[in-house]
Design an enzyme around this catalytic site. Sequence first.
Site, PDB file in Angstrom:
ATOM      1  N   GLY A   1       0.778  -1.225   0.000  1.00 52.99           N
ATOM      2  CA  GLY A   1       0.000   0.000   0.000  1.00 52.99           C
ATOM      3  C   GLY A   1       0.812   1.279   0.000  1.00 52.99           C
ATOM      4  N   LYS A   2       2.135   1.182   0.119  1.00 55.90           N
ATOM      5  CA  LYS A   2       2.966   2.390   0.114  1.00 55.90           C
ATOM      6  C   LYS A   2       2.995   3.013  -1.280  1.00 55.90           C
ATOM      7  CE  LYS A   2       4.198   1.506   4.359  1.00 55.90           C
ATOM      8  NZ  LYS A   2       3.514   2.169   5.475  1.00 55.90           N
TER       9      LYS A   2
END
Length: 364
Positions: free
Chosen positions: A185-186
């Site tokens: 999700g970064k």
Amino acid sequence: MNIPFSTFTPMHNEIKADMQACFERVYDKSWFIDGEECCQFEKEFAEYCETEYCVGCGNGLEGLYLLLRAFDIGEGDEVIVPSNTFIATALAISYTGATPVFVEPELKTYNINPDEIEKVITKQTKAIIAVHLYGQCADMDPILGIAKKYDLKVIEDAAQSHGATYKGKKAGSLGHAAAFSFYPGKNLGCLGDGGCITTNDPEIAGKARAIGNYGSDQKYHHIYKGINSRLDELQAGFLRIKLQELDRWTKERQRISQRYLNEIKNSKITLPSVDDKNIHVWHIFPILIEKREDFKNYLQENGIRTVIHYPLAIHLQEAYEDLGYKKGAYPIAEKIARRELSLPLYYGMEEDEIDYVIEMINRF
């Protein structure tokens, strides 16, 4: 409308052929650890962060742990951290046997307040972890000034700030060393877990690499009681492809965030602030609102998904009961924990989706 909090689909559709080719390339080589992909990614990411060294590791938490170990921080030592970060920052300290010491954030930026740091320094203090929360760098000059005064190390927790800058310098190049996460999700994410450390110090880079490789500087020669924390070839290859697109994807996140900042007009909501020394990369777009559950439910009923980062401050987590903190010990962190809500933000978000989110927020 049905708007997710986040989705990888638009970005992954654009690079699908390259990612599949990368898989085939690594698969056919049958070399999955410490190979050419990881070596090249480390060089490319070090260059991106404007540092001399990058060392791949298993995840962001382990990156912090490797750096703390490399700086010989352990039992009996104290490390200063912001009171409103993700628990991984504190866990890395605990894993070494050291103790996390919390400092309140600035409410405007959510980052550690430099004015509060000196108040908690003791003879046991060995380092400050400056978390660049939500994609914005901490105010590094005063932090580095305090560290120099007391001979402390400054470690950047850059897990959410790939490409962010402070006074024109990249996150990852601002302290003595930094740790990054490549959780999917970064802004720059693997298709699994991954992380790295960056530094300009060859000794720290070498030591961190050895500790993450079973404490070994060469095969079957172990100089530290190390761990197994390495970035594998496949994830490194995927990251190389994504790194080429990161700045383009970041510009889109910044454009959407600017629309939110300009067009959300609701007196019940406190919008985030950007320090004029910073370029924010907007890992998330956090707002504060007093009646958070009502607002979250209202948005969900209208098809808009949101996420809370983070609903309970670290000092009140059951895992840290041993530190003896009670409710009210860190009121600013607790206020943020009660009121923070993250709005939908992702590359590929359509204009009518952005319009709809803004409209629904302004109606509340």
